[in-house]
Enzyme design. Sequence first.
Site, PDB file in Angstrom:
ATOM      1  NE  ARG A 165    -133.769  64.962 -21.710  1.00  0.00           N
ATOM      2  CZ  ARG A 165    -134.990  64.602 -21.290  1.00  0.00           C
ATOM      3  NH1 ARG A 165    -135.964  65.496 -21.233  1.00  0.00           N
ATOM      4  NH2 ARG A 165    -135.222  63.347 -20.932  1.00  0.00           N
ATOM      5  CB  CYS A 186    -130.457  61.075 -34.058  1.00  0.00           C
ATOM      6  SG  CYS A 186    -131.029  62.788 -34.290  1.00  0.00           S
TER       7      CYS A 186
END
Length: 340
Positions: free
Chosen positions: A240, A114
């Site tokens: 995405r 992350c």
Amino acid sequence: MVIRVSSPDIQTKISFPRILLAPMQGLIDAPMRDLLTRIGGFDICVTEFIRITHTVHGKSMWLKYMPELAQNNQTQAGTAVAVQLLGSHAENMALNALKVVKLGANHIDLNFGCPAPTVNQHQGGAVLLQYPEKIEQIVATVRQSLPAEIKLSAKMRLGYEHKNLALECAYAIEQGGAGEVTVHARTKTEGYRPPAHWEWTGRIREALSIPVIANGDVFTLADYHQIREISGCTDVMLGRGAVQCPDLARQIAATNRGINLPALTWTEILPWIEDFFNGCCQLSNSHVNYPVARLKQWLGMLRLHYAEAGELFIQLRKITTIADIQKELSLLTSENGISV
């Protein structure tokens, strides 16, 4: 994914490359996992990360992030779900992993990728890529706490600011006892800026004995074939690209079986948009603004693939109530002759 082909004389086991759905915080949550896996093509998906600090989370917290715990660790479509943990305290990571396993989880994934500043400031996610020995300690501690049959995997980037420790971090994950690792082919500081360095994923794959899953910048069928060619990886994780093109995984899975499927048209996508919004509304623990915000967020990404999504975004931009959004979506599907 494995398919068994039977005949009177022989049973053949055919293995296809796996397609995984990425754990993107604030984007691929339970309603999005449900929708994308029902559209099809995915073999495994991973939850948004659950942050581990000094406490052991109770059942309600785990179900908030992974309602699939109550569904035998599967989405409505039957797709397997892994639960992802993020933190830097090895013992608390292990305690929480054991807790969610006792609640029924069968696959734990650890987040070492992350890039969010707030996460990194608290020694979570990609910041740990500066400390391979810490990564190995966390993985080993979690692995040793879990029953042998529980799967343990991890996700990493190529580094924090530089790639000089990429191989060392990947090796630390393997040495700690993880069964596989997903590599997002960028550093933390590179964020999501292109290009993704798929050749580095290949270097990691060549260095490890555990499976390596390629991830980063797969938005089309051509990207999928290219990431596999350059990295040499069999399995690929979509993030995405799957949100922007909701049937991308379905197209990939069909192509892997020698079938060419046409992409979903805007008219075919419309009922899924209404379905997604209604799914967000059904979350009992969601904020009243959550379904509206999530729909607009998704339309903002869909418009990169469907121009009509941009038009719908403009149409709904100033609407703030659930009832009014539902009315507009219902009217739109009716005008297009769609039965939901």
